[in-house]
Design a protein around this motif. Structure first.
Motif, PDB file in Angstrom:
ATOM      1  N   ARG A 290       0.833  -1.104   0.126  1.00  0.00           N
ATOM      2  CA  ARG A 290       0.013  -0.024  -0.094  1.00  0.00           C
ATOM      3  C   ARG A 290       0.849   1.099   0.031  1.00  0.00           C
ATOM      4  O   ARG A 290       0.620   2.049  -0.617  1.00  0.00           O
ATOM      5  CB  ARG A 290      -0.840  -0.186   1.175  1.00  0.00           C
ATOM      6  N   ASP A 291       1.967   1.460   0.774  1.00  0.00           N
ATOM      7  CA  ASP A 291       2.753   2.308   0.829  1.00  0.00           C
ATOM      8  C   ASP A 291       3.830   2.629  -0.500  1.00  0.00           C
ATOM      9  O   ASP A 291       3.941   3.865  -0.754  1.00  0.00           O
ATOM     10  CB  ASP A 291       3.796   2.082   2.002  1.00  0.00           C
ATOM     11  N   ARG A 292       3.753   1.576  -1.296  1.00  0.00           N
ATOM     12  CA  ARG A 292       4.444   2.107  -2.427  1.00  0.00           C
ATOM     13  C   ARG A 292       3.520   2.311  -3.781  1.00  0.00           C
ATOM     14  O   ARG A 292       4.196   3.060  -4.692  1.00  0.00           O
ATOM     15  CB  ARG A 292       5.218   0.894  -3.147  1.00  0.00           C
ATOM     16  N   ILE A 293       2.375   2.353  -3.355  1.00  0.00           N
ATOM     17  CA  ILE A 293       1.283   2.867  -4.389  1.00  0.00           C
ATOM     18  C   ILE A 293       1.144   4.362  -4.508  1.00  0.00           C
ATOM     19  O   ILE A 293       0.354   4.764  -3.358  1.00  0.00           O
ATOM     20  CB  ILE A 293       0.166   1.990  -4.561  1.00  0.00           C
ATOM     21  N   THR A 294       1.263   5.039  -5.296  1.00  0.00           N
ATOM     22  CA  THR A 294       0.754   6.384  -5.227  1.00  0.00           C
ATOM     23  C   THR A 294      -0.695   6.645  -5.774  1.00  0.00           C
ATOM     24  O   THR A 294      -1.056   5.926  -6.574  1.00  0.00           O
ATOM     25  CB  THR A 294       1.682   7.456  -6.312  1.00  0.00           C
ATOM     26  N   PRO A 295      -1.313   7.684  -5.375  1.00  0.00           N
ATOM     27  CA  PRO A 295      -2.693   8.015  -5.661  1.00  0.00           C
ATOM     28  C   PRO A 295      -2.899   7.885  -7.155  1.00  0.00           C
ATOM     29  O   PRO A 295      -3.824   7.673  -7.972  1.00  0.00           O
ATOM     30  CB  PRO A 295      -3.025   9.320  -5.124  1.00  0.00           C
ATOM     31  N   GLU A 296      -1.953   8.668  -7.788  1.00  0.00           N
ATOM     32  CA  GLU A 296      -2.123   8.753  -9.412  1.00  0.00           C
ATOM     33  C   GLU A 296      -2.040   7.305 -10.094  1.00  0.00           C
ATOM     34  O   GLU A 296      -2.630   7.382 -11.350  1.00  0.00           O
ATOM     35  CB  GLU A 296      -0.689   9.639  -9.857  1.00  0.00           C
ATOM     36  N   GLN A 297      -1.349   6.601  -9.620  1.00  0.00           N
ATOM     37  CA  GLN A 297      -1.136   5.255 -10.295  1.00  0.00           C
ATOM     38  C   GLN A 297      -2.596   4.595 -10.222  1.00  0.00           C
ATOM     39  O   GLN A 297      -2.543   3.758 -11.310  1.00  0.00           O
ATOM     40  CB  GLN A 297      -0.290   4.191  -9.478  1.00  0.00           C
TER      41      GLN A 297
ATOM     42  N   ARG B   3      -4.128  13.508  -5.531  1.00  0.00           N
ATOM     43  CA  ARG B   3      -3.227  13.374  -4.336  1.00  0.00           C
ATOM     44  C   ARG B   3      -3.940  14.270  -3.172  1.00  0.00           C
ATOM     45  O   ARG B   3      -3.894  14.065  -2.228  1.00  0.00           O
ATOM     46  CB  ARG B   3      -1.857  13.932  -4.780  1.00  0.00           C
ATOM     47  N   GLY B   4      -4.303  15.448  -3.526  1.00  0.00           N
ATOM     48  CA  GLY B   4      -4.916  16.396  -2.657  1.00  0.00           C
ATOM     49  C   GLY B   4      -3.747  17.046  -1.750  1.00  0.00           C
ATOM     50  O   GLY B   4      -2.534  16.568  -1.677  1.00  0.00           O
ATOM     51  N   PRO B   5      -3.911  18.109  -1.142  1.00  0.00           N
ATOM     52  CA  PRO B   5      -2.871  19.027  -0.401  1.00  0.00           C
ATOM     53  C   PRO B   5      -2.643  18.529   0.936  1.00  0.00           C
ATOM     54  O   PRO B   5      -1.560  18.902   1.477  1.00  0.00           O
ATOM     55  CB  PRO B   5      -3.690  20.460  -0.376  1.00  0.00           C
ATOM     56  N   ARG B   6      -3.525  17.645   1.595  1.00  0.00           N
ATOM     57  CA  ARG B   6      -3.342  17.571   2.888  1.00  0.00           C
ATOM     58  C   ARG B   6      -2.851  15.998   3.184  1.00  0.00           C
ATOM     59  O   ARG B   6      -2.761  15.484   4.265  1.00  0.00           O
ATOM     60  CB  ARG B   6      -4.439  17.380   3.799  1.00  0.00           C
ATOM     61  N   ARG B   7      -2.239  15.411   1.888  1.00  0.00           N
ATOM     62  CA  ARG B   7      -1.867  14.140   2.146  1.00  0.00           C
ATOM     63  C   ARG B   7      -0.450  13.772   2.808  1.00  0.00           C
ATOM     64  O   ARG B   7       0.528  14.457   2.337  1.00  0.00           O
ATOM     65  CB  ARG B   7      -1.907  13.225   0.779  1.00  0.00           C
ATOM     66  N   ARG B   8      -0.325  13.102   3.800  1.00  0.00           N
ATOM     67  CA  ARG B   8       0.696  13.072   4.628  1.00  0.00           C
ATOM     68  C   ARG B   8       1.792  11.599   4.188  1.00  0.00           C
ATOM     69  O   ARG B   8       2.902  11.812   4.241  1.00  0.00           O
ATOM     70  CB  ARG B   8       0.662  12.814   5.863  1.00  0.00           C
ATOM     71  N   THR B   9       1.058  10.707   3.866  1.00  0.00           N
ATOM     72  CA  THR B   9       1.587   9.471   3.421  1.00  0.00           C
ATOM     73  C   THR B   9       1.965   9.351   2.180  1.00  0.00           C
ATOM     74  O   THR B   9       0.883   9.763   1.152  1.00  0.00           O
ATOM     75  CB  THR B   9       0.667   8.373   3.711  1.00  0.00           C
ATOM     76  N   PRO B  10       2.970   8.940   1.551  1.00  0.00           N
ATOM     77  CA  PRO B  10       3.394   8.807   0.043  1.00  0.00           C
ATOM     78  C   PRO B  10       2.441   7.817  -0.769  1.00  0.00           C
ATOM     79  O   PRO B  10       2.358   7.938  -1.820  1.00  0.00           O
ATOM     80  CB  PRO B  10       4.769   8.348  -0.080  1.00  0.00           C
ATOM     81  N   GLY B  11       1.841   6.851  -0.225  1.00  0.00           N
ATOM     82  CA  GLY B  11       1.371   5.808  -0.780  1.00  0.00           C
ATOM     83  C   GLY B  11      -0.222   5.947  -0.326  1.00  0.00           C
ATOM     84  O   GLY B  11      -0.563   7.031  -0.169  1.00  0.00           O
ATOM     85  N   LEU B  12      -0.986   4.912  -0.665  1.00  0.00           N
ATOM     86  CA  LEU B  12      -2.466   5.020  -0.567  1.00  0.00           C
ATOM     87  C   LEU B  12      -2.863   4.885   1.266  1.00  0.00           C
ATOM     88  O   LEU B  12      -2.177   4.359   1.719  1.00  0.00           O
ATOM     89  CB  LEU B  12      -2.978   3.756  -1.194  1.00  0.00           C
ATOM     90  N   ARG B  13      -4.060   5.352   1.455  1.00  0.00           N
ATOM     91  CA  ARG B  13      -4.561   5.441   2.791  1.00  0.00           C
ATOM     92  C   ARG B  13      -5.364   3.997   2.659  1.00  0.00           C
ATOM     93  O   ARG B  13      -5.780   3.353   1.617  1.00  0.00           O
ATOM     94  CB  ARG B  13      -5.628   6.478   2.873  1.00  0.00           C
ATOM     95  N   ARG B  14      -5.579   3.595   4.019  1.00  0.00           N
ATOM     96  CA  ARG B  14      -6.382   2.409   3.936  1.00  0.00           C
ATOM     97  C   ARG B  14      -7.827   2.532   3.358  1.00  0.00           C
ATOM     98  O   ARG B  14      -8.101   1.163   2.893  1.00  0.00           O
ATOM     99  CB  ARG B  14      -6.322   1.900   5.821  1.00  0.00           C
ATOM    100  N   GLU B  15      -8.583   3.548   4.003  1.00  0.00           N
ATOM    101  CA  GLU B  15      -9.749   3.899   3.081  1.00  0.00           C
ATOM    102  C   GLU B  15      -9.948   3.762   1.606  1.00  0.00           C
ATOM    103  O   GLU B  15     -10.815   3.172   1.017  1.00  0.00           O
ATOM    104  CB  GLU B  15     -10.491   5.146   3.738  1.00  0.00           C
TER     105      GLU B  15
END
Length: 295
Positions: free
Chosen positions: A36-43, A48-60
């Motif tokens: 999950r941590d290695r997948i970017t939202p764009e993929q 991505r959004g301005p408030r994203r703290r994690t580089p990967g996807l969120r659990r939700e």
């Protein structure tokens, strides 16, 4: 005395099995978090959004893309003792963009067998593969009763789309005709074909109602194709039959062919699907297509 020894041995085995299951659950949770941590939202087509703290996807986000509950997926990453079906594992593998080795690892950690044709190609022997190659430039492939494409020759690889570019677990005629733009554009009578194929799938599924791979395919089609949902609810059934088909190939143009099924393994419902040209123009175009496919 003997009874006490047997009871102690059973308890030890149960404790050992429980420890093994717990270890697998923790390994599965860690593996999911790492993927999950290695997948970017764009993929996966998310902003991505301005408030994203994690580089990967969120659990939700993983839960939403995999069509599972957020709480349930959170428990999975927390190594809770919950059952994971093959349908959910397949959805997670696709959401997390797992390759073949990673997908196999996911199923192994979950203690399940991957039912997709990517994991097994029963019925495709070396002699069958040689026969496929000998049929070029006539397009031919091997399918099972679930319409998974298990093997194909060079001409078939470019008949309806660039099949080599499709992941093995997605090489399914039902799935491609409902979700793949290139495949859909190649079908001249698309609406009629989709309705007919849904009816064929329902007829074939009668003997496989409880099998995970079949349920997984239908669930995925229902989630990704409104047209399939509409046709599936008609409860129409039709058997396989030889018929004339028209394809609109982007490389060589219109193709008029005769579709024939040659049964290879009745007990496994494996069949070789062949397309023979109806006219000389189609024959010449298939020869050109083979040359393109051969490089």
């Amino acid at each position: 005395m003997t009874t006490m020894v047997q009871s102690t041995a059973r308890s030890a085995l149960q404790e050992q099995a429980g420890a093994g299951s717990e270890t697998r659950r923790h390994e599965l949770a860690a593996f999911l978090r790492s993927r999950r941590d290695r997948i970017t939202p764009e993929q996966v087509g998310l902003p991505r959004g301005p408030r994203r703290r994690t580089p990967g996807l969120r659990r939700e986000e993983v839960a939403h893309l995999s069509a599972v509950g957020v709480t349930w997926y959170t428990w999975l990453e927390q190594a809770r003792d919950i059952h994971v079906s093959v349908q959910v594992l397949d959805a997670l593998a696709r959401t997390l963009l797992l390759d073949k080795s990673e997908r196999a690892h996911l199923f192994q950690l979950a203690g399940e067998v991957d039912p997709t044709p990517a994991a097994s190609c029963d019925g495709v022997t070396d002699s069958v593969r040689q026969l496929l190659d000998q049929l070029d430039p006539l397009p031919a492939c091997v399918q099972n009763s679930r319409y998974d494409i298990l093997a194909y020759n060079r001409t078939y690889s470019l008949l309806l789309c660039d099949l080599d570019a499709i992941p093995p677990e997605d090489r399914n005629c039902m799935l491609l005709v409902h979700t793949n733009p290139e495949w859909r554009a190649s079908i001249v009578h698309l609406e009629e074909t989709m309705r007919l194929m849904a009816a064929k799938l329902r007829a074939s599924m009668a003997g496989h109602l409880t099998e995970p791979a079949w349920k997984m395919l239908v669930k995925r089609l229902q989630a990704e194709s409104p047209e399939f949902c509409e046709n599936w609810e008609r409860y129409e059934v039709v058997a396989n039959r030889t018929k004339t088909k028209q394809f609109r190939n982007p490389h060589v143009g219109l193709l008029d062919v005769q579709h024939t099924d040659l049964w290879l393994s009745p007990e496994q419902s494996a069949r070789m699907v062949t397309y023979t040209p109806i006219d000389e123009e189609t024959r010449e175009r298939l020869e050109k297509l083979y040359l393109l496919a051969a490089g």
